[in-house]
Motif scaffolding. Sequence first.
Motif, PDB file in Angstrom:
ATOM      1  N   SER A 162      -2.995   2.257   6.084  1.00 30.78           N
ATOM      2  CA  SER A 162      -2.688   1.090   5.277  1.00 30.78           C
ATOM      3  C   SER A 162      -3.699   0.867   4.160  1.00 30.78           C
ATOM      4  O   SER A 162      -3.332   0.696   2.991  1.00 30.78           O
ATOM      5  CB  SER A 162      -2.623  -0.154   6.172  1.00 30.78           C
ATOM      6  OG  SER A 162      -2.428  -1.326   5.405  1.00 30.78           O
ATOM      7  N   GLY A 169       2.687  -1.186   7.312  1.00 33.75           N
ATOM      8  CA  GLY A 169       3.966  -1.539   7.894  1.00 33.75           C
ATOM      9  C   GLY A 169       4.174  -0.892   9.247  1.00 33.75           C
ATOM     10  O   GLY A 169       3.614   0.160   9.536  1.00 33.75           O
ATOM     11  N   GLU A 233      14.666  -2.425  10.984  1.00 32.55           N
ATOM     12  CA  GLU A 233      14.957  -3.653  10.270  1.00 32.55           C
ATOM     13  C   GLU A 233      14.876  -3.385   8.768  1.00 32.55           C
ATOM     14  O   GLU A 233      14.332  -2.356   8.345  1.00 32.55           O
ATOM     15  CB  GLU A 233      13.964  -4.741  10.676  1.00 32.55           C
ATOM     16  CG  GLU A 233      14.065  -5.142  12.138  1.00 32.55           C
ATOM     17  CD  GLU A 233      13.049  -6.205  12.528  1.00 32.55           C
ATOM     18  OE1 GLU A 233      13.460  -7.226  13.100  1.00 32.55           O
ATOM     19  OE2 GLU A 233      11.849  -6.012  12.250  1.00 32.55           O
ATOM     20  N   PRO A 234      15.404  -4.294   7.949  1.00 29.40           N
ATOM     21  CA  PRO A 234      15.341  -4.096   6.499  1.00 29.40           C
ATOM     22  C   PRO A 234      13.903  -3.838   6.029  1.00 29.40           C
ATOM     23  O   PRO A 234      12.974  -4.547   6.424  1.00 29.40           O
ATOM     24  CB  PRO A 234      15.889  -5.420   5.946  1.00 29.40           C
ATOM     25  CG  PRO A 234      16.832  -5.890   7.009  1.00 29.40           C
ATOM     26  CD  PRO A 234      16.158  -5.520   8.307  1.00 29.40           C
ATOM     27  N   GLY A 235      13.732  -2.823   5.223  1.00 33.24           N
ATOM     28  CA  GLY A 235      12.413  -2.498   4.696  1.00 33.24           C
ATOM     29  C   GLY A 235      11.664  -1.463   5.503  1.00 33.24           C
ATOM     30  O   GLY A 235      10.700  -0.856   5.002  1.00 33.24           O
ATOM     31  N   ASP A 236      12.081  -1.224   6.739  1.00 32.94           N
ATOM     32  CA  ASP A 236      11.374  -0.275   7.595  1.00 32.94           C
ATOM     33  C   ASP A 236      11.433   1.144   7.035  1.00 32.94           C
ATOM     34  O   ASP A 236      10.424   1.847   6.967  1.00 32.94           O
ATOM     35  CB  ASP A 236      11.950  -0.284   9.015  1.00 32.94           C
ATOM     36  CG  ASP A 236      11.465  -1.466   9.839  1.00 32.94           C
ATOM     37  OD1 ASP A 236      10.457  -2.086   9.446  1.00 32.94           O
ATOM     38  OD2 ASP A 236      12.097  -1.763  10.867  1.00 32.94           O
ATOM     39  N   GLU A 238      11.834   2.193   4.052  1.00 34.61           N
ATOM     40  CA  GLU A 238      11.014   2.310   2.851  1.00 34.61           C
ATOM     41  C   GLU A 238       9.543   2.472   3.209  1.00 34.61           C
ATOM     42  O   GLU A 238       8.805   3.213   2.542  1.00 34.61           O
ATOM     43  CB  GLU A 238      11.213   1.088   1.955  1.00 34.61           C
ATOM     44  CG  GLU A 238      12.566   1.027   1.253  1.00 34.61           C
ATOM     45  CD  GLU A 238      13.721   0.737   2.200  1.00 34.61           C
ATOM     46  OE1 GLU A 238      13.474   0.181   3.299  1.00 34.61           O
ATOM     47  OE2 GLU A 238      14.870   1.078   1.843  1.00 34.61           O
ATOM     48  N   GLU A 239       9.094   1.780   4.266  1.00 35.29           N
ATOM     49  CA  GLU A 239       7.699   1.929   4.710  1.00 35.29           C
ATOM     50  C   GLU A 239       7.423   3.357   5.157  1.00 35.29           C
ATOM     51  O   GLU A 239       6.390   3.939   4.818  1.00 35.29           O
ATOM     52  CB  GLU A 239       7.427   0.967   5.874  1.00 35.29           C
ATOM     53  CG  GLU A 239       7.434  -0.500   5.501  1.00 35.29           C
ATOM     54  CD  GLU A 239       7.335  -1.419   6.713  1.00 35.29           C
ATOM     55  OE1 GLU A 239       7.265  -2.647   6.516  1.00 35.29           O
ATOM     56  OE2 GLU A 239       7.335  -0.911   7.856  1.00 35.29           O
ATOM     57  N   LYS A 242       7.404   5.762   2.177  1.00 32.88           N
ATOM     58  CA  LYS A 242       6.172   5.615   1.405  1.00 32.88           C
ATOM     59  C   LYS A 242       5.024   6.340   2.089  1.00 32.88           C
ATOM     60  O   LYS A 242       4.195   6.983   1.438  1.00 32.88           O
ATOM     61  CB  LYS A 242       5.837   4.135   1.225  1.00 32.88           C
ATOM     62  CG  LYS A 242       4.650   3.878   0.298  1.00 32.88           C
ATOM     63  CD  LYS A 242       4.466   2.392   0.050  1.00 32.88           C
ATOM     64  CE  LYS A 242       3.321   2.150  -0.946  1.00 32.88           C
ATOM     65  NZ  LYS A 242       3.146   0.692  -1.214  1.00 32.88           N
ATOM     66  N   ASN A 275      13.989  11.221   5.361  1.00 39.10           N
ATOM     67  CA  ASN A 275      15.201  10.492   5.018  1.00 39.10           C
ATOM     68  C   ASN A 275      16.445  11.207   5.547  1.00 39.10           C
ATOM     69  O   ASN A 275      17.391  10.567   6.011  1.00 39.10           O
ATOM     70  CB  ASN A 275      15.301  10.344   3.497  1.00 39.10           C
ATOM     71  CG  ASN A 275      16.414   9.404   3.087  1.00 39.10           C
ATOM     72  OD1 ASN A 275      16.509   8.275   3.561  1.00 39.10           O
ATOM     73  ND2 ASN A 275      17.274   9.863   2.191  1.00 39.10           N
TER      74      ASN A 275
END
Length: 293
Positions: A162, A169, A233-236, A238-239, A242, A275
């Motif tokens: 992090s 995340g 969950e939403p955003g997971d 993307e974490e 990244k 992905n």
Amino acid sequence: MRLDDLDPSSNVDDLGRGGGGLGGGGFNLFGLLPLLLGRGLGCGTIGILAIVGVAFLLFSGGGGMLGGGSSAPTTQQQGSAQGDVPCDTAEELFACRVLKSTEQVWGEIYAQQGQTYAPPRLRFYQDNGRSGCGAAQSAMGPFYCPPDRGVYLDTGFFRELSQRFGAGGDFAQAYVVAHEVGHHIQNLTGQAEAVSRAQQSLPKAQGNAQSVRLELQADCYAGVWGKRSGRMEPGDLEEGLKAAEAIGDDTLQGSNASPESFTHGTSAQRRSWLNRGYQTGDPAQCDTFSGAI
């Protein structure tokens, strides 16, 4: 990620600070190369701390996640002399719950194939210790050791992920554990062993290319777990993407990047295969050894 309702896995040990693990080395882990070059087939690592100037790459790893590779049995270890208890900190508890979820997901996948999944053992340590692959040092990052079928983790790495790499995340952290479990799957299937054998007769650059394919497959398996866990969950996602991008060989090596020395894949490749695993949820779609990557 929604993990709070999960009981932590029982396949866990806490070796403590400087805790002794399984003695021995003797296993030809991708060679335990310096950090920027990756660690090698034997112990999966993530490949992030290299840029920090420590000793080994993170997700390096061959052997581990799919069925049938190493014949070495899992050996349970006790806590250190100080009586360390696993899963007793927030970071450890999170990792223990992730491991539990991987046990459920891969257990279902194996059951669908009429097989029984034998999970790896998660071993926490602080600073340094021993594994069935030799020394365990926090500078190496998380890694998988095929001979003892252990995932080794100093949870301080989560802070490095992090703070130094801007990849925070909960799914970024879960990706670390799931990637190493991916190496365990490769160990079970024999893919890690096949790569290790092939590397013995290949020039270094070609051997590194095989290591890249192994790492990308472990990334894909991590994505499969994320999709099939039902806990995203939403955003997971993307974490996780990244984090995968942050630990690509080209990103870590910077302007002096040397493609022939890559052992984990470029940022674009790591992101793509994580992905792919997530979008398909199908481990059969994680064949990085056929065709271009």
